[in-house]
Enzyme design. Structure first.
Site, PDB file in Angstrom:
ATOM      1  N   GLY A  13      21.566  37.801  52.321  1.00 42.61           N
ATOM      2  CA  GLY A  13      22.273  36.579  52.165  1.00 42.61           C
ATOM      3  C   GLY A  13      21.640  35.669  51.429  1.00 42.61           C
ATOM      4  O   GLY A  13      21.772  34.728  51.594  1.00 42.61           O
ATOM      5  N   ALA A  14      20.965  36.261  50.127  1.00 41.04           N
ATOM      6  CA  ALA A  14      20.372  35.600  49.263  1.00 41.04           C
ATOM      7  C   ALA A  14      21.179  34.851  47.967  1.00 41.04           C
ATOM      8  O   ALA A  14      20.390  34.678  47.105  1.00 41.04           O
ATOM      9  CB  ALA A  14      19.063  36.248  48.983  1.00 41.04           C
ATOM     10  N   ARG A  16      22.985  32.286  47.927  1.00 42.63           N
ATOM     11  CA  ARG A  16      22.982  31.013  47.683  1.00 42.63           C
ATOM     12  C   ARG A  16      22.244  30.346  49.183  1.00 42.63           C
ATOM     13  O   ARG A  16      21.801  31.260  49.845  1.00 42.63           O
ATOM     14  CB  ARG A  16      24.484  30.508  47.801  1.00 42.63           C
ATOM     15  CG  ARG A  16      25.141  31.065  49.100  1.00 42.63           C
ATOM     16  CD  ARG A  16      26.664  30.547  49.160  1.00 42.63           C
ATOM     17  NE  ARG A  16      27.403  31.538  47.864  1.00 42.63           N
ATOM     18  CZ  ARG A  16      27.777  32.720  48.003  1.00 42.63           C
ATOM     19  NH1 ARG A  16      27.278  33.298  49.017  1.00 42.63           N
ATOM     20  NH2 ARG A  16      28.225  33.290  46.995  1.00 42.63           N
ATOM     21  N   VAL A  64      25.517  44.172  55.368  1.00 39.46           N
ATOM     22  CA  VAL A  64      24.202  44.412  56.447  1.00 39.46           C
ATOM     23  C   VAL A  64      24.682  45.271  57.634  1.00 39.46           C
ATOM     24  O   VAL A  64      23.872  45.642  58.290  1.00 39.46           O
ATOM     25  CB  VAL A  64      23.434  43.305  56.482  1.00 39.46           C
ATOM     26  CG1 VAL A  64      22.865  42.871  55.023  1.00 39.46           C
ATOM     27  CG2 VAL A  64      24.352  42.059  57.120  1.00 39.46           C
ATOM     28  N   SER A 142      18.696  29.676  64.712  1.00 41.89           N
ATOM     29  CA  SER A 142      19.263  28.410  64.777  1.00 41.89           C
ATOM     30  C   SER A 142      19.160  27.370  65.694  1.00 41.89           C
ATOM     31  O   SER A 142      18.875  28.076  67.031  1.00 41.89           O
ATOM     32  CB  SER A 142      20.757  28.481  64.283  1.00 41.89           C
ATOM     33  OG  SER A 142      21.522  27.241  64.418  1.00 41.89           O
ATOM     34  N   TYR A 154      28.397  32.240  67.427  1.00 46.28           N
ATOM     35  CA  TYR A 154      27.292  32.101  66.611  1.00 46.28           C
ATOM     36  C   TYR A 154      25.894  31.517  67.507  1.00 46.28           C
ATOM     37  O   TYR A 154      24.827  32.301  67.267  1.00 46.28           O
ATOM     38  CB  TYR A 154      27.255  30.864  65.854  1.00 46.28           C
ATOM     39  CG  TYR A 154      26.492  30.592  64.687  1.00 46.28           C
ATOM     40  CD1 TYR A 154      26.289  31.222  63.519  1.00 46.28           C
ATOM     41  CD2 TYR A 154      25.570  29.424  64.772  1.00 46.28           C
ATOM     42  CE1 TYR A 154      25.463  30.973  62.529  1.00 46.28           C
ATOM     43  CE2 TYR A 154      24.651  29.010  63.821  1.00 46.28           C
ATOM     44  CZ  TYR A 154      24.499  29.683  62.666  1.00 46.28           C
ATOM     45  OH  TYR A 154      23.432  29.446  61.667  1.00 46.28           O
ATOM     46  N   THR A 156      25.467  32.483  70.644  1.00 44.37           N
ATOM     47  CA  THR A 156      24.810  33.759  71.090  1.00 44.37           C
ATOM     48  C   THR A 156      24.138  34.812  70.326  1.00 44.37           C
ATOM     49  O   THR A 156      23.131  35.328  70.537  1.00 44.37           O
ATOM     50  CB  THR A 156      26.090  34.526  71.758  1.00 44.37           C
ATOM     51  OG1 THR A 156      26.659  33.709  72.685  1.00 44.37           O
ATOM     52  CG2 THR A 156      25.752  35.995  72.482  1.00 44.37           C
ATOM     53  N   ALA A 157      24.604  34.850  69.009  1.00 46.02           N
ATOM     54  CA  ALA A 157      23.935  35.740  67.938  1.00 46.02           C
ATOM     55  C   ALA A 157      22.708  35.225  67.606  1.00 46.02           C
ATOM     56  O   ALA A 157      21.666  36.014  67.532  1.00 46.02           O
ATOM     57  CB  ALA A 157      24.948  35.810  66.750  1.00 46.02           C
ATOM     58  N   LYS A 158      22.502  33.888  67.557  1.00 47.40           N
ATOM     59  CA  LYS A 158      21.075  33.314  67.019  1.00 47.40           C
ATOM     60  C   LYS A 158      20.335  33.290  68.402  1.00 47.40           C
ATOM     61  O   LYS A 158      18.982  33.499  67.960  1.00 47.40           O
ATOM     62  CB  LYS A 158      21.537  31.769  66.576  1.00 47.40           C
ATOM     63  CG  LYS A 158      22.170  31.892  65.329  1.00 47.40           C
ATOM     64  CD  LYS A 158      21.313  32.487  64.312  1.00 47.40           C
ATOM     65  CE  LYS A 158      22.075  32.202  62.990  1.00 47.40           C
ATOM     66  NZ  LYS A 158      21.572  33.099  61.908  1.00 47.40           N
TER      67      LYS A 158
END
Length: 253
Positions: A13-14, A16, A64, A142, A154, A156-158
């Protein structure tokens, strides 16, 4: 701190934001950097910035969350830059909504990128790290991992990435590999601009309001996270593993 000069890093995710700032910082630290994003063309801007500063970088396109694409990307990096011994799992997306409005697709795409993506990238790269008996893994969590309205997927994923990080630290530590997570607070990026737009807030007003609630009285910048990554992948951080570092301008989200 002692940067791992000459080693190879992959930053996902590079194209930006935090990913781009991290890729540039690691290149400045002396690493060759594979700039991974969904579309290879999107990654070229970061590569050009690194090369303009005298660094070495490679643009790589990959989803990914796709196992075949991940393995092909890692194999390409190893062939063209060298074995990747630093991995920064930064790729992420948001599909915010309140629970009763959240669709299956909203949930699945966030898990696909954040959790499955980090798992697949780490699984593919760890063989190079364990063979070298040295490695650094940094996962981007996060402050939303603590819970955030409208972000059940989001958050939950983090939160899951924090458990993933701690397990990696336990499993890979004996091979000289550390794993840590960074949990950014409010950072000025395209993603946070999109959040302001979604809720109908003027961007400058939104930033000022968020900054006013932060103890250091400013919004975070992508470089704030990049500096922390730089430390965690350094030689000097070899006894730091399994940690979650909240980079949020204060003790709370």
């Amino acid at each position: 701190m002692g940067a791992p000069h000459g080693r190879v890093a992959i930053v996902t995710g590079a194209a930006r934001g935090i990913g781009a700032a991290t890729a540039r910082r690691l290149a400045a630290d002396g690493l060759a950097v594979a700039v991974v994003d969904l579309a290879e063309d999107d990654a070229r801007g970061t590569v050009q910035a690194i090369e303009a500063d005298g660094g070495r970088a490679l643009a790589v396109g990959a989803d990914v969350g796709d196992a075949d694409q991940v393995q092909a990307a890692v194999d390409r990096v190893a062939a063209e830059l060298g074995p990747p011994l630093v991995l920064v799992n930064n790729a992420g997306v948001t599909r915010d909504n309140l629970l009763f409005k959240m669709t299956d697709a909203d949930w699945d795409v966030v898990m696909h990128v954040h959790l499955r993506g980090s798992f697949l990238m780490t699984r593919a790269v760890q063989q190079h790290m364990t063979a070298a008996r040295w490695g650094r893994i940094v996962n981007l969590s996060s402050t939303s991992a603590l819970g955030n309205r409208g972000q059940a997927n989001y958050s939950t994923a983090k939160a899951g990435l924090q458990g993933f990080t701690k397990t990696l630290a336990i499993e890979l530590g004996k091979f000289g590999v550390t794993a840590n997570a960074i949990a950014p607070g409010f950072i000025v990026t395209d993603m946070t601009k999109a959040t302001a737009a979604r809720i109908g807030e003027d961007w400058e007003t939104y930033v000022q309001a968020r900054a006013a609630a932060i103890p250091v009285a400013r919004a975070g910048q992508p470089e704030d996270i990049a500096h922390t990554v730089s430390f965690l992948v350094s030689e000097g951080a070899g006894f730091v593993s399994g940690q979650v570092v909240y980079v949020a301008g204060g003790p709370r989200a």
